[in-house]
Design an enzyme around this catalytic site. Sequence first.
Site, PDB file in Angstrom:
ATOM      1  N   TYR A 172      38.040  33.314   6.304  1.00 19.83           N
ATOM      2  CA  TYR A 172      38.867  34.525   6.153  1.00 19.83           C
ATOM      3  C   TYR A 172      39.324  34.642   4.709  1.00 19.83           C
ATOM      4  O   TYR A 172      39.857  33.691   4.152  1.00 19.83           O
ATOM      5  CB  TYR A 172      40.090  34.462   7.066  1.00 19.83           C
ATOM      6  CG  TYR A 172      40.024  35.518   8.133  1.00 19.83           C
ATOM      7  CD1 TYR A 172      40.152  36.863   7.797  1.00 19.83           C
ATOM      8  CD2 TYR A 172      39.771  35.190   9.463  1.00 19.83           C
ATOM      9  CE1 TYR A 172      40.038  37.842   8.766  1.00 19.83           C
ATOM     10  CE2 TYR A 172      39.660  36.164  10.435  1.00 19.83           C
ATOM     11  CZ  TYR A 172      39.796  37.497  10.077  1.00 19.83           C
ATOM     12  OH  TYR A 172      39.678  38.465  11.026  1.00 19.83           O
TER      13      TYR A 172
ATOM     14  N   GLU B  82      41.160  37.620   3.250  1.00 19.56           N
ATOM     15  CA  GLU B  82      41.892  38.878   3.020  1.00 19.56           C
ATOM     16  C   GLU B  82      42.528  38.861   1.635  1.00 19.56           C
ATOM     17  O   GLU B  82      43.123  37.863   1.232  1.00 19.56           O
ATOM     18  CB  GLU B  82      42.974  39.052   4.092  1.00 19.56           C
ATOM     19  CG  GLU B  82      42.385  39.439   5.430  1.00 19.56           C
ATOM     20  CD  GLU B  82      43.437  39.516   6.519  1.00 19.56           C
ATOM     21  OE1 GLU B  82      44.561  39.025   6.303  1.00 19.56           O
ATOM     22  OE2 GLU B  82      43.128  40.056   7.581  1.00 19.56           O
TER      23      GLU B  82
ATOM     24  N   ASP C 192      27.135  59.402  -3.598  1.00 17.19           N
ATOM     25  CA  ASP C 192      26.751  58.405  -2.596  1.00 17.19           C
ATOM     26  C   ASP C 192      25.257  58.151  -2.785  1.00 17.19           C
ATOM     27  O   ASP C 192      24.425  58.936  -2.335  1.00 17.19           O
ATOM     28  CB  ASP C 192      27.069  58.956  -1.203  1.00 17.19           C
ATOM     29  CG  ASP C 192      26.616  58.021  -0.089  1.00 17.19           C
ATOM     30  OD1 ASP C 192      25.998  56.980  -0.383  1.00 17.19           O
ATOM     31  OD2 ASP C 192      26.883  58.353   1.089  1.00 17.19           O
TER      32      ASP C 192
ATOM     33  N   THR D  41      25.147  51.816  -0.099  1.00 18.91           N
ATOM     34  CA  THR D  41      24.879  50.706   0.807  1.00 18.91           C
ATOM     35  C   THR D  41      24.094  49.666   0.018  1.00 18.91           C
ATOM     36  O   THR D  41      23.468  49.979  -1.002  1.00 18.91           O
ATOM     37  CB  THR D  41      24.045  51.155   2.031  1.00 18.91           C
ATOM     38  OG1 THR D  41      22.878  51.823   1.566  1.00 18.91           O
ATOM     39  CG2 THR D  41      24.834  52.095   2.921  1.00 18.91           C
TER      40      THR D  41
ATOM     41  N   LYS E  40      19.540  49.121   1.714  1.00 13.61           N
ATOM     42  CA  LYS E  40      18.388  50.033   1.730  1.00 13.61           C
ATOM     43  C   LYS E  40      17.450  49.684   0.574  1.00 13.61           C
ATOM     44  O   LYS E  40      16.766  48.675   0.636  1.00 13.61           O
ATOM     45  CB  LYS E  40      18.877  51.475   1.730  1.00 13.61           C
ATOM     46  CG  LYS E  40      19.643  51.791   3.034  1.00 13.61           C
ATOM     47  CD  LYS E  40      20.216  53.189   3.095  1.00 13.61           C
ATOM     48  CE  LYS E  40      21.017  53.371   4.375  1.00 13.61           C
ATOM     49  NZ  LYS E  40      21.793  54.634   4.397  1.00 13.61           N
TER      50      LYS E  40
ATOM     51  N   ARG F  58      23.395  44.178   5.074  1.00 14.10           N
ATOM     52  CA  ARG F  58      24.040  45.436   5.456  1.00 14.10           C
ATOM     53  C   ARG F  58      25.450  45.395   4.885  1.00 14.10           C
ATOM     54  O   ARG F  58      26.197  44.452   5.123  1.00 14.10           O
ATOM     55  CB  ARG F  58      24.073  45.587   6.970  1.00 14.10           C
ATOM     56  CG  ARG F  58      22.700  45.550   7.590  1.00 14.10           C
ATOM     57  CD  ARG F  58      22.713  46.044   9.016  1.00 14.10           C
ATOM     58  NE  ARG F  58      22.518  47.476   9.041  1.00 14.10           N
ATOM     59  CZ  ARG F  58      21.317  48.070   9.034  1.00 14.10           C
ATOM     60  NH1 ARG F  58      20.212  47.353   8.997  1.00 14.10           N
ATOM     61  NH2 ARG F  58      21.215  49.373   9.055  1.00 14.10           N
TER      62      ARG F  58
HETATM   63  C1  LIG Z   1      22.878  55.046   5.159  1.00 15.65           C
HETATM   64  C2  LIG Z   1      23.849  55.938   4.504  1.00 15.65           C
HETATM   65  C3  LIG Z   1      25.243  55.797   4.718  1.00 15.65           C
HETATM   66  C4  LIG Z   1      25.863  54.973   5.812  1.00 15.65           C
HETATM   67  O1  LIG Z   1      25.621  53.663   5.869  1.00 15.65           O
HETATM   68  P1  LIG Z   1      25.902  52.812   7.178  1.00 15.65           P
HETATM   69  O2  LIG Z   1      25.792  51.429   6.636  1.00 15.65           O
HETATM   70  O3  LIG Z   1      24.841  53.182   8.160  1.00 15.65           O
HETATM   71  O4  LIG Z   1      27.274  53.132   7.676  1.00 15.65           O
HETATM   72  C5  LIG Z   1      26.093  56.595   3.975  1.00 15.65           C
HETATM   73  N1  LIG Z   1      25.618  57.493   3.099  1.00 15.65           N
HETATM   74  C6  LIG Z   1      24.297  57.676   2.900  1.00 15.65           C
HETATM   75  C7  LIG Z   1      23.840  58.710   1.923  1.00 15.65           C
HETATM   76  C8  LIG Z   1      23.370  56.921   3.603  1.00 15.65           C
HETATM   77  O5  LIG Z   1      22.068  57.146   3.412  1.00 15.65           O
END
Ligand SMILES: *Cc1c(COP(=O)(O)O)cnc(C)c1O
Length: 444
Positions: A80, A82, A225, A252, A255, A261
């Site tokens: 943990y 925090e 994003d 993220t 990807k 993740r």
């Molecule tokens: C995949 C994605 C997310 C969300 O990610 P999660 O890990 O599935 O919650 C947010 N914004 C964009 C543009 C994404 O492609």
Amino acid sequence: MTITPSFSSSAPTARFPEETQSAANMNALRDGLAQSDPEIAAALLREEERQRRGLELIPSENYAFPEVLALLGSVFTNKYSEGYPGRRYYGGQENTDIVEELARERAKALFGAEHANVQPLSGSPMNQAVYLGFLEPGDPILAMDLSHGGHLTHGAPVSHMGKLFDFTRYKTDGEGHIDFGAVREAALRTRPKMIVCGHSSYPRDIDYRAFKEIADEVGALTMADVSHTAGFIAAGLLNNPMEAGFDFMTTTTHKSMRGPRGGLILTQKAHAKKLDASVFPGLQGGPHMNQVAATATTLKLVGEGAFKAYARQVLENAKALANALAARQIKLVTGGTENHLMVIDTEASFGMSGDEAQRLLDEIGLTTNKQVIPDDPRPPMRPSGIRLGTPAPTARGMGKSEMESIAAMIASALSADAGKREEMLPALAAEAEALCARFPVPGL
Ligand SMILES: *Cc1c(COP(=O)(O)O)cnc(C)c1O
């Protein structure tokens, strides 16, 4: 535990070696999973087999670095932590502090930012932390429409954020490109507190400076994003929103970067305190330190030459695949791609819905996902398109000639008339499986 380095060139195998499992899964099985939970152990082995035999074309999916799988299964999961490095609530943080500090420093250096927060548990909470930390409920936000390429977390009406804030969603033009005239008009009309760009299904690079100009005109904060494209931005192949002076870049880590993740937020010094407080204690409790450690290693690998070569090949493969599809009269949204993904208008190309196309391609071992297209007249579960991308096949070592073969398989499976199709599918499935056998999944 033994870790096979991520970029060691694995010798191609002629067939599927049933007996070889990934190092991480082998550890799980060796450590008693097969005895204590045979049902889950069996599902794990079947999933390995599925990933090995099938061709993954979903652009948000990839193969995590073997180092990442090892760290996710490490004892950092027990701890943990925090708080933030140097300011934790519990003792025993001498190693977690090192790990989180390295992750933050590497993220800042890689993307050219003054501050990084590496604790978001995934992409959705990462975006929520920015909205909730810097805006008040009911505040106007301008973001990209889901059917035009945006993400659920960009204010889709079904999401909690969509209900909590007053989102206006901009749309793309007739060809599927961002229409900056329309964005500016919407900004002047709705006076947003924040402008959000970034996407899940937009096949073009983004002019962040144009967004920043509009935001400055109306006094809005800016958030990019880049969940889909962070790996290419890190490699210097796509535009970097931090260079355009954005307030926030969220991404993220699982990807294009091939990490665990998780989520990552970059910002300027002026927003650092407020952002950190928004992630913890505002939104989350203890960070997942196994994930943070894996993020740190991911960011190191993404900064190396081998990853840059990989990222370049992903984009070249995407262009090759798009060209090969277009050469077969298949219609793509915006007519092509500048990044790692493309959207096929299956309705216009084959008179077929996206879910039907996805199902047929599944039958031959090509995994894609059904996708709404701009102003789709059809509902989200039966949309007009499919989305595909090249990060995963490129991670297996595939190149341009394999993209040709994939385009030919897609065209054959979807264009054959229904009567002949049933006869053709088994041969196409065998061809896809043979292709996968020549290019083993990294780490498997
Ligand atoms: C995949 C994605 C997310 C969300 O990610 P999660 O890990 O599935 O919650 C947010 N914004 C964009 C543009 C994404 O492609």
